[in-house]
Motif scaffolding. Structure first.
Motif, PDB file in Angstrom:
ATOM      1  N   VAL A   1      -9.311  -8.678  -4.454  1.00  0.00           N
ATOM      2  CA  VAL A   1      -9.110  -9.258  -6.156  1.00  0.00           C
ATOM      3  C   VAL A   1      -8.107  -9.386  -6.132  1.00  0.00           C
ATOM      4  CG1 VAL A   1     -10.304  -9.404  -8.850  1.00  0.00           C
ATOM      5  CG2 VAL A   1     -11.882  -8.448  -6.638  1.00  0.00           C
ATOM      6  N   GLY A   2      -7.692  -7.527  -6.210  1.00  0.00           N
ATOM      7  CA  GLY A   2      -6.260  -7.889  -6.119  1.00  0.00           C
ATOM      8  C   GLY A   2      -5.250  -9.269  -5.955  1.00  0.00           C
ATOM      9  N   ILE A   3      -4.720  -9.273  -4.539  1.00  0.00           N
ATOM     10  CA  ILE A   3      -4.309  -9.865  -3.760  1.00  0.00           C
ATOM     11  C   ILE A   3      -5.092 -11.246  -3.804  1.00  0.00           C
ATOM     12  CG2 ILE A   3      -3.808 -10.807  -1.384  1.00  0.00           C
ATOM     13  CD1 ILE A   3      -4.025  -7.890  -0.673  1.00  0.00           C
ATOM     14  N   VAL A   4      -6.069 -12.227  -3.911  1.00  0.00           N
ATOM     15  CA  VAL A   4      -6.170 -13.542  -4.713  1.00  0.00           C
ATOM     16  C   VAL A   4      -6.301 -13.686  -5.765  1.00  0.00           C
ATOM     17  CG1 VAL A   4      -8.374 -14.692  -4.487  1.00  0.00           C
ATOM     18  CG2 VAL A   4      -8.464 -13.201  -2.369  1.00  0.00           C
ATOM     19  N   ALA A   5      -6.039 -12.889  -6.891  1.00  0.00           N
ATOM     20  CA  ALA A   5      -5.787 -12.916  -8.262  1.00  0.00           C
ATOM     21  C   ALA A   5      -4.541 -13.467  -8.166  1.00  0.00           C
ATOM     22  CB  ALA A   5      -5.880 -11.777  -9.050  1.00  0.00           C
ATOM     23  N   GLY A   6      -3.135 -12.463  -7.707  1.00  0.00           N
ATOM     24  CA  GLY A   6      -1.820 -12.702  -7.443  1.00  0.00           C
ATOM     25  C   GLY A   6      -1.498 -14.113  -7.035  1.00  0.00           C
TER      26      GLY A   6
ATOM     27  N   ILE B   1      -1.040  -0.505   2.276  1.00  0.00           N
ATOM     28  CA  ILE B   1      -0.806   0.674   3.030  1.00  0.00           C
ATOM     29  C   ILE B   1      -1.557   1.909   2.082  1.00  0.00           C
ATOM     30  CG2 ILE B   1       1.154   1.936   4.094  1.00  0.00           C
ATOM     31  CD1 ILE B   1       2.402  -1.087   4.953  1.00  0.00           C
ATOM     32  N   LEU B   2      -0.914   1.973   1.221  1.00  0.00           N
ATOM     33  CA  LEU B   2      -1.286   3.649   0.304  1.00  0.00           C
ATOM     34  C   LEU B   2      -2.145   3.122  -0.122  1.00  0.00           C
ATOM     35  CD1 LEU B   2       1.703   2.755  -2.055  1.00  0.00           C
ATOM     36  CD2 LEU B   2       1.829   4.253   0.143  1.00  0.00           C
ATOM     37  N   THR B   3      -3.153   2.589  -0.553  1.00  0.00           N
ATOM     38  CA  THR B   3      -4.591   2.859  -0.721  1.00  0.00           C
ATOM     39  C   THR B   3      -5.369   2.932   0.808  1.00  0.00           C
ATOM     40  OG1 THR B   3      -4.745   0.534  -2.967  1.00  0.00           O
ATOM     41  CG2 THR B   3      -7.200   1.529  -1.118  1.00  0.00           C
ATOM     42  N   ALA B   4      -5.718   2.785   1.758  1.00  0.00           N
ATOM     43  CA  ALA B   4      -5.455   2.905   3.113  1.00  0.00           C
ATOM     44  C   ALA B   4      -5.142   4.447   3.311  1.00  0.00           C
ATOM     45  CB  ALA B   4      -5.242   2.166   4.472  1.00  0.00           C
ATOM     46  N   MET B   5      -4.477   4.787   3.118  1.00  0.00           N
ATOM     47  CA  MET B   5      -3.934   6.292   2.707  1.00  0.00           C
ATOM     48  C   MET B   5      -4.537   7.138   1.838  1.00  0.00           C
ATOM     49  SD  MET B   5      -1.740   8.261   4.791  1.00  0.00           S
ATOM     50  CE  MET B   5      -0.716   9.735   4.295  1.00  0.00           C
ATOM     51  N   GLU B   6      -5.413   6.805   0.720  1.00  0.00           N
ATOM     52  CA  GLU B   6      -6.342   7.000  -0.163  1.00  0.00           C
ATOM     53  C   GLU B   6      -7.386   7.454   0.345  1.00  0.00           C
ATOM     54  OE1 GLU B   6      -4.885   8.855  -2.746  1.00  0.00           O
ATOM     55  OE2 GLU B   6      -2.691   8.441  -2.706  1.00  0.00           O
TER      56      GLU B   6
ATOM     57  N   ILE C   1      -5.236  -2.608  -8.165  1.00  0.00           N
ATOM     58  CA  ILE C   1      -5.007  -4.494  -8.333  1.00  0.00           C
ATOM     59  C   ILE C   1      -3.874  -4.767  -9.333  1.00  0.00           C
ATOM     60  CG2 ILE C   1      -5.571  -6.090  -9.879  1.00  0.00           C
ATOM     61  CD1 ILE C   1      -8.512  -5.591  -9.450  1.00  0.00           C
ATOM     62  N   ILE C   2      -3.435  -3.494  -9.822  1.00  0.00           N
ATOM     63  CA  ILE C   2      -2.265  -3.729 -10.414  1.00  0.00           C
ATOM     64  C   ILE C   2      -1.028  -3.300  -9.205  1.00  0.00           C
ATOM     65  CG2 ILE C   2      -0.716  -2.278 -12.212  1.00  0.00           C
ATOM     66  CD1 ILE C   2      -2.539  -2.007 -13.473  1.00  0.00           C
ATOM     67  N   GLY C   3      -1.461  -2.691  -8.574  1.00  0.00           N
ATOM     68  CA  GLY C   3      -0.322  -2.254  -7.487  1.00  0.00           C
ATOM     69  C   GLY C   3      -0.101  -3.168  -6.440  1.00  0.00           C
ATOM     70  N   THR C   4      -1.410  -4.380  -6.531  1.00  0.00           N
ATOM     71  CA  THR C   4      -0.967  -5.292  -5.601  1.00  0.00           C
ATOM     72  C   THR C   4      -0.052  -6.678  -6.209  1.00  0.00           C
ATOM     73  OG1 THR C   4      -3.374  -7.096  -6.549  1.00  0.00           O
ATOM     74  CG2 THR C   4      -3.381  -5.337  -4.683  1.00  0.00           C
ATOM     75  N   PHE C   5      -0.050  -6.648  -7.588  1.00  0.00           N
ATOM     76  CA  PHE C   5       0.888  -7.466  -8.496  1.00  0.00           C
ATOM     77  C   PHE C   5       2.168  -7.521  -7.904  1.00  0.00           C
ATOM     78  CE2 PHE C   5      -2.630  -8.629 -10.991  1.00  0.00           C
ATOM     79  CZ  PHE C   5      -3.218  -9.352 -10.245  1.00  0.00           C
ATOM     80  N   ILE C   6       2.636  -5.570  -7.783  1.00  0.00           N
ATOM     81  CA  ILE C   6       3.758  -4.885  -7.774  1.00  0.00           C
ATOM     82  C   ILE C   6       4.377  -5.550  -6.092  1.00  0.00           C
ATOM     83  CG2 ILE C   6       5.256  -3.108  -7.431  1.00  0.00           C
ATOM     84  CD1 ILE C   6       3.160  -2.720  -9.933  1.00  0.00           C
ATOM     85  N   LEU C   7       3.369  -5.048  -5.471  1.00  0.00           N
ATOM     86  CA  LEU C   7       3.947  -4.995  -4.223  1.00  0.00           C
ATOM     87  C   LEU C   7       2.426  -4.598  -3.017  1.00  0.00           C
ATOM     88  CD1 LEU C   7       6.324  -5.822  -2.174  1.00  0.00           C
ATOM     89  CD2 LEU C   7       7.024  -3.311  -1.907  1.00  0.00           C
ATOM     90  N   GLU C   8       2.113  -6.453  -2.381  1.00  0.00           N
ATOM     91  CA  GLU C   8       0.730  -5.941  -2.095  1.00  0.00           C
ATOM     92  C   GLU C   8       0.055  -5.018  -0.608  1.00  0.00           C
ATOM     93  OE1 GLU C   8      -0.264 -11.102   0.161  1.00  0.00           O
ATOM     94  OE2 GLU C   8      -0.015 -10.263  -2.458  1.00  0.00           O
ATOM     95  N   ASP C   9       1.378  -5.501   0.493  1.00  0.00           N
ATOM     96  CA  ASP C   9       0.777  -4.812   1.561  1.00  0.00           C
ATOM     97  C   ASP C   9       1.727  -3.257   1.345  1.00  0.00           C
ATOM     98  OD1 ASP C   9       0.872  -6.444   3.200  1.00  0.00           O
ATOM     99  OD2 ASP C   9       2.056  -7.446   3.591  1.00  0.00           O
ATOM    100  N   ALA C  10       2.322  -3.196   0.685  1.00  0.00           N
ATOM    101  CA  ALA C  10       2.376  -1.415   0.232  1.00  0.00           C
ATOM    102  C   ALA C  10       1.627  -0.543  -0.751  1.00  0.00           C
ATOM    103  CB  ALA C  10       3.844  -1.105  -0.306  1.00  0.00           C
ATOM    104  N   ALA C  11       0.442  -2.077  -1.712  1.00  0.00           N
ATOM    105  CA  ALA C  11      -0.180  -1.012  -2.196  1.00  0.00           C
ATOM    106  C   ALA C  11      -1.473  -1.154  -1.314  1.00  0.00           C
ATOM    107  CB  ALA C  11      -0.705  -2.473  -3.162  1.00  0.00           C
TER     108      ALA C  11
ATOM    109  N   ALA D   1       5.062   2.762   5.727  1.00  0.00           N
ATOM    110  CA  ALA D   1       5.255   1.013   4.748  1.00  0.00           C
ATOM    111  C   ALA D   1       6.747  -0.304   4.583  1.00  0.00           C
ATOM    112  CB  ALA D   1       5.001   1.366   4.025  1.00  0.00           C
ATOM    113  N   LEU D   2       7.907   1.340   5.097  1.00  0.00           N
ATOM    114  CA  LEU D   2       8.644   0.369   5.060  1.00  0.00           C
ATOM    115  C   LEU D   2       9.196   0.064   6.797  1.00  0.00           C
ATOM    116  CD1 LEU D   2      12.073   0.648   4.070  1.00  0.00           C
ATOM    117  CD2 LEU D   2      12.665   2.148   5.567  1.00  0.00           C
TER     118      LEU D   2
END
Length: 191
Positions: free
Chosen positions: A58-63, A36-41, A24-34, A173-174
């Motif tokens: 939740v993170g994206i809609v909250a943002g 992609i990285l979450t899918a990798m995890e 969720i915190i990651g989505t507030f920083i850069l949601e597309d990167a979050a 991601a880039l």
């Protein structure tokens, strides 16, 4: 940066609530990167699929709702009302109210459009209920598509790149970010 995210998830271990909070915190920083990285995890087994998707949604809609809220707060500030020139007293309010679904859906897929358009929806008093519904639907579509694509790319990278998988994911991601910028420049009128 990428391995440190893995380290965070590894430390969270079997604590899905902590993993969800990191996402969720990651989505507030850069949601597309979050995303992609979450899918990798998820692909590496560090995060469970339901935890990942729910936290991303939740993170994206909250943002998105936060951007709308910033616009509403700005509308209450008299100086901000003076800076914005709209035709007639209710020109912006009527237009944003009538077009909130279109605005949210289009801006979800156009890089750089969410901040100005979502705050404008709040500023001009578009229906919060309609805005929230549009944000949820657009997020479900876009995030699910990007997440599914990232899972496939992640599987390929893990299978074929081994220890270099994070470099490959960084390149992916880039690429997503650059394609978004190119699309944004193509749709902009020539200067």
């Amino acid at each position: 940066m990428f391995p440190s995210l893995s380290a965070l998830f590894a430390k969270a271990g079997a604590a899905p609530a902590v993993q969800a909070l990191v996402i969720i915190i990651g989505t507030f920083i850069l949601e597309d990167a979050a995303t992609i990285l979450t899918a990798m995890e998820v692909q590496t087994g560090q995060v469970a699929l339901p935890v990942a998707l729910l936290a991303l949604y939740v993170g994206i809609v909250a943002g998105d709702l936060g951007l709308y809220g910033l616009g509403r707060l700005a509308a209450l500030w008299p100086a901000a009302r003076r800076w914005v020139k709209v035709p007639g007293d209710e020109g912006g309010e009527n237009w944003f109210g009538r077009n909130v679904f279109r605005i949210v859906f289009i801006s979800r897929f156009i890089p750089g459009a969410r901040l100005p358009l979502y705050t404008a929806c709040g500023f001009f008093g578009a229906s919060l209920r309609r805005f929230a519904l549009a944000a949820v639907l657009a997020t479900l579509i876009w995030t699910t598509l990007l997440f599914a694509l990232s899972l496939q790319v992640g599987h390929f990278l893990i299978t074929h790149l081994g220890a270099w998988k994070w470099a490959g994911m960084g390149g992916f991601a880039l690429t997503i970010l650059l394609v978004g910028r190119i699309v944004a420049n193509v749709r902009s009128p020539s200067r």
